[in-house]
Design a protein around this motif. Sequence first.
Motif, PDB file in Angstrom:
ATOM      1  N   SER A   1      -3.434   1.002   6.090  1.00 29.05           N
ATOM      2  CA  SER A   1      -4.632   1.257   5.298  1.00 29.05           C
ATOM      3  C   SER A   1      -4.283   1.932   3.976  1.00 29.05           C
ATOM      4  CB  SER A   1      -5.606   2.132   6.093  1.00 29.05           C
ATOM      5  OG  SER A   1      -6.743   2.452   5.324  1.00 29.05           O
ATOM      6  N   ALA A   2      -3.341   2.887   4.033  1.00 26.58           N
ATOM      7  CA  ALA A   2      -2.967   3.631   2.828  1.00 26.58           C
ATOM      8  C   ALA A   2      -2.261   2.758   1.803  1.00 26.58           C
ATOM      9  CB  ALA A   2      -2.076   4.814   3.204  1.00 26.58           C
ATOM     10  N   ALA A   3      -1.508   1.762   2.293  1.00 29.09           N
ATOM     11  CA  ALA A   3      -0.754   0.891   1.392  1.00 29.09           C
ATOM     12  C   ALA A   3      -1.548  -0.338   0.973  1.00 29.09           C
ATOM     13  CB  ALA A   3       0.552   0.464   2.064  1.00 29.09           C
ATOM     14  N   ASP A   4      -2.789  -0.403   1.345  1.00 32.20           N
ATOM     15  CA  ASP A   4      -3.644  -1.544   1.045  1.00 32.20           C
ATOM     16  C   ASP A   4      -3.935  -1.624  -0.454  1.00 32.20           C
ATOM     17  OD1 ASP A   4      -5.613  -3.631   2.305  1.00 32.20           O
ATOM     18  OD2 ASP A   4      -6.799  -2.520   0.839  1.00 32.20           O
ATOM     19  N   GLU A   5      -4.225  -2.819  -0.913  1.00 30.56           N
ATOM     20  CA  GLU A   5      -4.527  -3.029  -2.326  1.00 30.56           C
ATOM     21  C   GLU A   5      -5.718  -2.207  -2.797  1.00 30.56           C
ATOM     22  OE1 GLU A   5      -6.397  -6.822  -4.171  1.00 30.56           O
ATOM     23  OE2 GLU A   5      -4.222  -7.077  -4.351  1.00 30.56           O
TER      24      GLU A   5
ATOM     25  N   ASN B   1       4.261   2.461  -8.506  1.00 29.75           N
ATOM     26  CA  ASN B   1       3.385   1.295  -8.620  1.00 29.75           C
ATOM     27  C   ASN B   1       2.089   1.664  -9.342  1.00 29.75           C
ATOM     28  OD1 ASN B   1       4.238  -0.158  -5.392  1.00 29.75           O
ATOM     29  ND2 ASN B   1       5.137  -0.520  -7.386  1.00 29.75           N
ATOM     30  N   THR B   2       1.530   2.820  -8.988  1.00 33.24           N
ATOM     31  CA  THR B   2       0.321   3.300  -9.658  1.00 33.24           C
ATOM     32  C   THR B   2       0.565   3.419 -11.154  1.00 33.24           C
ATOM     33  OG1 THR B   2      -0.262   4.560  -7.666  1.00 33.24           O
ATOM     34  CG2 THR B   2      -1.406   5.141  -9.704  1.00 33.24           C
ATOM     35  N   THR B   3       1.708   3.977 -11.519  1.00 34.91           N
ATOM     36  CA  THR B   3       2.074   4.146 -12.920  1.00 34.91           C
ATOM     37  C   THR B   3       2.164   2.804 -13.632  1.00 34.91           C
ATOM     38  OG1 THR B   3       3.275   6.203 -12.463  1.00 34.91           O
ATOM     39  CG2 THR B   3       3.901   4.988 -14.448  1.00 34.91           C
TER      40      THR B   3
ATOM     41  N   PHE C   1       5.853  -5.213  -5.746  1.00 31.22           N
ATOM     42  CA  PHE C   1       4.428  -5.294  -5.430  1.00 31.22           C
ATOM     43  C   PHE C   1       4.317  -6.182  -4.202  1.00 31.22           C
ATOM     44  CE2 PHE C   1       4.349  -3.524  -9.557  1.00 31.22           C
ATOM     45  CZ  PHE C   1       3.128  -2.881  -9.711  1.00 31.22           C
ATOM     46  N   TYR C   2       4.240  -5.538  -3.031  1.00 33.33           N
ATOM     47  CA  TYR C   2       4.260  -6.266  -1.767  1.00 33.33           C
ATOM     48  C   TYR C   2       3.182  -7.345  -1.741  1.00 33.33           C
ATOM     49  CZ  TYR C   2       7.220  -2.435  -0.104  1.00 33.33           C
ATOM     50  OH  TYR C   2       8.242  -1.517   0.046  1.00 33.33           O
ATOM     51  N   GLY C   3       3.584  -8.527  -1.327  1.00 32.96           N
ATOM     52  CA  GLY C   3       2.648  -9.633  -1.233  1.00 32.96           C
ATOM     53  C   GLY C   3       2.607 -10.497  -2.472  1.00 32.96           C
ATOM     54  N   GLU C   4       3.165 -10.010  -3.585  1.00 29.30           N
ATOM     55  CA  GLU C   4       3.212 -10.789  -4.815  1.00 29.30           C
ATOM     56  C   GLU C   4       4.541 -11.543  -4.886  1.00 29.30           C
ATOM     57  OE1 GLU C   4       0.574 -11.031  -6.804  1.00 29.30           O
ATOM     58  OE2 GLU C   4      -0.441  -9.713  -5.379  1.00 29.30           O
ATOM     59  N   THR C   5       4.479 -12.794  -5.284  1.00 31.31           N
ATOM     60  CA  THR C   5       5.692 -13.627  -5.306  1.00 31.31           C
ATOM     61  C   THR C   5       6.317 -13.747  -6.689  1.00 31.31           C
ATOM     62  OG1 THR C   5       4.327 -15.616  -5.577  1.00 31.31           O
ATOM     63  CG2 THR C   5       4.917 -14.971  -3.327  1.00 31.31           C
ATOM     64  N   ASP C   6       5.564 -13.399  -7.734  1.00 28.89           N
ATOM     65  CA  ASP C   6       6.067 -13.531  -9.104  1.00 28.89           C
ATOM     66  C   ASP C   6       6.033 -12.169  -9.789  1.00 28.89           C
ATOM     67  OD1 ASP C   6       6.735 -14.212 -11.693  1.00 28.89           O
ATOM     68  OD2 ASP C   6       5.402 -15.952 -11.794  1.00 28.89           O
ATOM     69  N   LEU C   7       7.106 -11.402  -9.610  1.00 30.34           N
ATOM     70  CA  LEU C   7       7.158 -10.041 -10.150  1.00 30.34           C
ATOM     71  C   LEU C   7       7.052 -10.050 -11.672  1.00 30.34           C
ATOM     72  CD1 LEU C   7       7.516  -7.040  -9.466  1.00 30.34           C
ATOM     73  CD2 LEU C   7       9.988  -7.379  -9.626  1.00 30.34           C
TER      74      LEU C   7
ATOM     75  N   PRO D   1       7.288   1.810   8.617  1.00 25.63           N
ATOM     76  CA  PRO D   1       6.731   0.753   9.465  1.00 25.63           C
ATOM     77  C   PRO D   1       5.938  -0.269   8.648  1.00 25.63           C
ATOM     78  CG  PRO D   1       6.450   2.887  10.503  1.00 25.63           C
ATOM     79  CD  PRO D   1       6.974   3.162   9.127  1.00 25.63           C
ATOM     80  N   GLY D   2       6.340  -1.510   8.770  1.00 27.50           N
ATOM     81  CA  GLY D   2       5.635  -2.571   8.068  1.00 27.50           C
ATOM     82  C   GLY D   2       6.083  -2.795   6.643  1.00 27.50           C
ATOM     83  N   ARG D   3       7.006  -1.952   6.146  1.00 24.27           N
ATOM     84  CA  ARG D   3       7.472  -2.081   4.773  1.00 24.27           C
ATOM     85  C   ARG D   3       8.987  -1.885   4.745  1.00 24.27           C
ATOM     86  NH1 ARG D   3       2.799  -3.014   4.742  1.00 24.27           N
ATOM     87  NH2 ARG D   3       1.192  -2.554   3.187  1.00 24.27           N
ATOM     88  N   TYR D   4       9.687  -2.828   4.109  1.00 27.49           N
ATOM     89  CA  TYR D   4      11.125  -2.661   3.886  1.00 27.49           C
ATOM     90  C   TYR D   4      11.430  -3.164   2.483  1.00 27.49           C
ATOM     91  CZ  TYR D   4      16.125  -3.418   3.858  1.00 27.49           C
ATOM     92  OH  TYR D   4      17.453  -3.404   3.505  1.00 27.49           O
TER      93      TYR D   4
END
Length: 357
Positions: A142-146, A189-191, A224-230, A254-257
């Motif tokens: 939830s915290a890492a959600d968009e 990422n926020t920055t 940016f997790y979930g994005e394919t074109d950085l 957990p859930g992020r590497y």
Amino acid sequence: MTIHDDAPSRPGVSSGAGPVGLDRRRFGAMVLAAGAGSLFSRRSALALSASEEARFIDFEWIDASRNRAVPARLYWPASSTRKGPIPLIVFSHGLGGSRKGYSYLGEGWSAAGTASLHIQHVGSDETLWQGNPLLLLDRLDSAADEREAIERTHDVRFGLDRLLDRGGPFHDTIDRKRIVAAGHSFGANTTLILTGAQVVRDGKLLGYRDPRFTASIVISAPPFYGETDLAAVLASVDVPTLHVTTTEDTIRIPGRYSPAQDRIDVYAAIPTPRKALVVFEGGSHSVFTDRTLRNGGPLNPLVKRATAEVGLAFLDLVYRSDPVPLEDWSATWKPILAAAPAPFQVTPRRISGRRPA
């Protein structure tokens, strides 16, 4: 707003002091600006003498438009280090952090005459580690959600609005031309979002840039997790940007590497040539936090000091067109660097003076 005068000290956490180099009249204005119901540690802040210095001021802000708390900690330079309008760095913590973290940055920057506002993001802050451990993965997701990423940008914008409020005590003292966005990990990422990163949703570009930020300091930026074109995500990031990482900067939650190479890829994808990269030799992803246990050993305090110093040297390059501090920094810290920042081309102009030591 809480003014900390003699909060207990512990490793890696600011010990705090009274009001920051402010006279009695100015400090009183700050207290009134914070509103009724403010709490003070140990004794009334109004009783402090004008000669006492403070390391930080805490704000208990509420963004009524979102019904969301936005706690913040402001590190304000002592009067002895201030010369003219004061530069401001607005810092965003990583996943599970708080306004109390990264104290070495706030203390180091303010000691050199640069204010530092540390925003706490209640949707992805230290409360993640509290509660039922069996539900930790759900809380992290939830915290890492968009949606939380977007809320974080609103937190920063709101905090900056409050600090620059025309009726507030800081309005006339902050240099509007030298406002910097900074953050670590999720805060990096926020920055990047605040300085131009954007994504496509339903065929439309979605971005939350704040044009008041004229430079940025990006520490350990994840992809940016979930994005394919950085490159597409970062195509509009055009402010001068300092990237800081380590050779062992791997993210494992957990859930992020994310391997250390991702930090380099983010740097490479920034299109502007006005960027610089620092890579420390060794040090984990959390070496930049205030945590010390099993977190880099003897390298830990060196990386922290060097990170605080390189941020200031970078701002000398950006705002004073002075590459010398960054060159000197690279020479000083060469023994712990895998890659040193190369000053980018700046427009020659007269340098009016050096940053206070």
